[in-house]
Scaffold this active site. Sequence first.
Site, PDB file in Angstrom:
ATOM      1  N   LYS A 132      30.279  44.673 -34.041  1.00 18.37           N
ATOM      2  CA  LYS A 132      29.456  44.791 -35.251  1.00 18.37           C
ATOM      3  C   LYS A 132      29.972  45.948 -36.076  1.00 18.37           C
ATOM      4  CE  LYS A 132      25.635  42.723 -36.747  1.00 18.37           C
ATOM      5  NZ  LYS A 132      25.255  41.381 -36.307  1.00 18.37           N
ATOM      6  N   ASP A 183      26.337  40.144 -42.572  1.00 21.57           N
ATOM      7  CA  ASP A 183      25.100  40.538 -41.898  1.00 21.57           C
ATOM      8  C   ASP A 183      24.169  41.031 -43.013  1.00 21.57           C
ATOM      9  OD1 ASP A 183      24.053  40.820 -38.985  1.00 21.57           O
ATOM     10  OD2 ASP A 183      23.446  42.675 -39.893  1.00 21.57           O
TER      11      ASP A 183
HETATM   12  N1  GLU Z   1      25.705  38.674 -38.516  1.00 17.65           N
HETATM   13  C1  GLU Z   1      25.443  37.419 -37.902  1.00 17.65           C
HETATM   14  C2  GLU Z   1      24.790  37.626 -36.553  1.00 17.65           C
HETATM   15  O1  GLU Z   1      24.179  38.640 -36.302  1.00 17.65           O
HETATM   16  C3  GLU Z   1      26.666  36.521 -37.854  1.00 17.65           C
HETATM   17  C4  GLU Z   1      27.839  37.057 -37.115  1.00 17.65           C
HETATM   18  C5  GLU Z   1      29.074  36.195 -37.219  1.00 17.65           C
HETATM   19  O2  GLU Z   1      29.030  35.128 -37.820  1.00 17.65           O
HETATM   20  O3  GLU Z   1      30.087  36.614 -36.682  1.00 17.65           O
HETATM   21  O4  GLU Z   1      24.800  36.761 -35.716  1.00 17.65           O
END
Ligand code: GLU
Length: 417
Positions: free
Chosen positions: A106, A146
């Site tokens: 992240k 996100d």
């Molecule tokens: N931010 C989204 C999540 O928390 C998507 C992450 C992604 O697609 O890699 O799942």
Amino acid sequence: MAGNANPFEEMKKMVDKAGKTLGLDQGMIEVLKSPKRELHVHFPVKMDNGTIKVFTGYRVQHNEARGPYKGGIRYHPQVDIDEVRALSSWMTWKTATVDIPYGGAKGGIICDPKKMSLSEVERMTRRYASEISIIIGPEKDIPAPDVNTGGREMAWIMDTYSMMKGYAVPGVITGKPRELGGSLGRPEATSRGLVFTVREAAKKIGMNLKGASVAIQGYGNVGAFAHKLIERDFGSKVIAVTDSKGGIINEKGLKYEEVWAHKVKTGSVIGFPGSKPISNQEILELKVDVLLPCALENVITKDNASKIKAKISGEGANGPTTFEADAIMWKNGVLVLPDILANAGGVTVSYFEWVQNNYNYYWTEDEVNKRLDAKITAAFHEVWNMHEKHKCNMRDAAYLVAVKRVADATRLRGFYP
Ligand code: GLU
């Protein structure tokens, strides 16, 4: 982060619990709890008024036992390193729960993009992308949207990374616009996955979603599309929604098209004609069939958990329920669909996007949605079976599925050197 609980500590409690049930040794549990790599960056951005501002950002890579790191990038004033650590590890458990070949990561920047101009956000995004470019890449770590980021930011990151390489690299990022190799169905994917899990849960408890009342906390990408899909595909009645500025309620129902048009026009759902105001706290305690927390973490805590009256709580957000709150809701018979299952639709279609980028062949939207349904529904039933087998709540069950998968992969790879 919202609330007081430290989400990284919350995550560790979950892994400890699952690890004990699975009989893992303490060393393995420590490996699974620890982020493997953390990059902290402090970087300058030229602001429109000619001054230079230094921003702080992070990229945390939690685990890659099962495949490349994967996870979004968030822009928020409350981003902090423990939040990003927790979010990165939730990606590990999420990709394992739905069994897609990724690890978890992240990123985040401490900033308030709502108070910045478009060109300031662009310069900040591009500089952050160049700072983290040393650890991301289509085979290494693939970021995505996100909180407060979307296709626009993903396009800038794809471009910045490609400029540095000297050729187009669409597979470095997912959640891109369609024109740059984005997947059809990706913008609604998190919400679509969420309503699929609600559909399966409703069948299990004999709830008819047609006419069922729904409250949605958070009206960004996840909450707004969840409103659209649950109303359009299941005929449910959304009676209350909130965003970061406040909320609205109308017991007769709120129509997605109208509320969304109001939000686009005014910047918020508040003041929607015919509605009464409701706060971000009050919405959680409404007597509804389905509650969808789709905003930030730590909103359901030991202080309000006993006041949650919904029959199903589907977590569109990451980490909305604390460890202690979970136990209270389980005792009170609220069926919580945990984040690592309920909002995994986004990363699942990110995976489909990356697959399409890698073999340069693109699927129809119908194909994407059907594959998503198959993946999420299968994961739901695996978690449900685990919940019945161990007589535990759905979060504990999802962690048992996920932690086992990551532990098995770790054991098979062995420990270097
Ligand atoms: N931010 C989204 C999540 O928390 C998507 C992450 C992604 O697609 O890699 O799942």
